[in-house]
Design an enzyme around this catalytic site. Structure first.
Site, PDB file in Angstrom:
ATOM      1  N   ALA A 110      53.282  60.869  30.831  1.00  0.00           N
ATOM      2  CA  ALA A 110      54.118  60.294  29.770  1.00  0.00           C
ATOM      3  C   ALA A 110      54.813  59.053  30.301  1.00  0.00           C
ATOM      4  O   ALA A 110      54.525  58.591  31.411  1.00  0.00           O
ATOM      5  CB  ALA A 110      55.131  61.321  29.296  1.00  0.00           C
ATOM      6  N   ASN A 111      55.720  58.486  29.528  1.00  0.00           N
ATOM      7  CA  ASN A 111      56.507  57.334  29.975  1.00  0.00           C
ATOM      8  C   ASN A 111      57.926  57.465  29.435  1.00  0.00           C
ATOM      9  O   ASN A 111      58.244  58.414  28.720  1.00  0.00           O
ATOM     10  CB  ASN A 111      55.840  56.017  29.539  1.00  0.00           C
ATOM     11  CG  ASN A 111      55.726  55.928  28.028  1.00  0.00           C
ATOM     12  OD1 ASN A 111      56.729  55.878  27.325  1.00  0.00           O
ATOM     13  ND2 ASN A 111      54.500  55.936  27.522  1.00  0.00           N
ATOM     14  N   ARG A 112      58.768  56.511  29.750  1.00  0.00           N
ATOM     15  CA  ARG A 112      60.204  56.638  29.481  1.00  0.00           C
ATOM     16  C   ARG A 112      60.626  56.216  28.082  1.00  0.00           C
ATOM     17  O   ARG A 112      61.817  56.121  27.796  1.00  0.00           O
ATOM     18  CB  ARG A 112      60.996  55.791  30.484  1.00  0.00           C
ATOM     19  CG  ARG A 112      60.875  56.279  31.898  1.00  0.00           C
ATOM     20  CD  ARG A 112      61.823  55.500  32.810  1.00  0.00           C
ATOM     21  NE  ARG A 112      61.589  55.824  34.200  1.00  0.00           N
ATOM     22  CZ  ARG A 112      62.045  56.937  34.785  1.00  0.00           C
ATOM     23  NH1 ARG A 112      62.754  57.805  34.092  1.00  0.00           N
ATOM     24  NH2 ARG A 112      61.769  57.170  36.057  1.00  0.00           N
TER      25      ARG A 112
ATOM     26  N   ALA B  39      55.083  53.207  22.790  1.00  0.00           N
ATOM     27  CA  ALA B  39      54.670  52.981  24.177  1.00  0.00           C
ATOM     28  C   ALA B  39      53.494  53.929  24.441  1.00  0.00           C
ATOM     29  O   ALA B  39      53.661  55.018  24.987  1.00  0.00           O
ATOM     30  CB  ALA B  39      55.820  53.264  25.125  1.00  0.00           C
TER      31      ALA B  39
END
Ligand code: CTP
Ligand code: CA
Length: 226
Positions: free
Chosen positions: A33-35, A99
């Site tokens: 995943a990402n932030r 994102a």
């Protein structure tokens, strides 16, 4: 009833927004995943609904509440997001604020990967579909106005200009997501608006809600005079 027409610049329009990160499963209990928090994308969906648009928000996993008056489709992976976006078309305006994970694990096992004497498992990756480019490059059913985001940590404007050409969108909202800016997950954003024609506008740092309101006002102008 709904106020003066200039207060509802997007009435009668369908606006599609992607928001949040995607989660790409490694096994049943782990993911990449990402932030991204989804704050900017969700704020755009809310501002567009307030501007009178019918809004479909395709969102990856976020902890935010659904914006009022918005149809929300929840997805996990990039491939699910692309499918949901295609199902939500046609749209007059599409804003790709998600994102999206660029890569996903090449193999997904339905059993949890166990520790073992052979050490850490290799994690082979494969590229996800580019949702923005897929939609912006369509010959049929392309939304008349396609807006992308560019998340950069260096040379923000140069990279964003390259992206607009590569992806075929009409407008890019470029932001600096270096850790020091606190943009990823934070409440404020500093963006540059870059047009297909090379035009550049730099906005002062402001709340993500205010970025959303200004962007939606701008989209209303585009929609009024294509
Ligand atoms: N995007 C997308 N699908 C992907 C990757 C990105 O729709 N698989 C969209 C994002 O929602 C954003 C734009 O493309 O609107 C740019 O995303 P960004 O991550 O900044 O660019 P990339 O093309 O993925 O390049 P890189 O991450 O290498 O900078
Ligand atoms: Ca990317």
């Amino acid at each position: 009833l709904g106020g003066a027409p200039e207060e509802k610049p997007l009435s009668g329009r369908h606006l599609l927004v992607t928001s949040g990160p995607t989660h790409e499963p490694i096994d049943p209990v782990r993911y990449l995943a990402n932030r991204s928090s989804g704050k900017q994308g969700h704020a755009i969906a809310a501002a567009a609904a307030a501007a009178g648009a019918r809004v479909t928000l395709v969102s990856g996993p976020v902890t935010l509440p659904d914006p009022p008056g918005v149809a929300v489709v929840r997805v996990e992976t990039a491939r699910e997001m692309l499918e949901a976006v295609e199902a939500a078309l046609p749209a007059d305006i599409a804003v790709f604020a998600a994102a999206v994970a660029d890569w996903r694990p090449a193999a997904f096992g339905d059993q949890k990967i166990k520790k073992g004497p052979e050490g850490p498992p290799p994690l082979a990756l494969t590229e996800n579909p580019d949702i923005l480019a897929t939609i912006a490059r369509r010959t049929e059913g392309r939304p008349p106005l396609v807006v992308g985001f560019a998340a950069e940590t260096t040379d923000v404007i140069a990279h964003a200009r390259a992206k607009i050409a590569r992806k075929g969108c009409d407008l890019i909202v470029a932001n600096d997501v270096s850790a020091a800016t606190g943009v990823m997950g934070g409440d404020r954003n500093s963006v540059h608006l870059i047009g297909r024609d090379g035009s550049l506008e730099t906005w002062p740092t402001m709340g993500k809600d205010e970025v959303a309101r200004r962007l939606v006002a701008r989209l209303g102008q585009h929609a009024a005079s294509p």
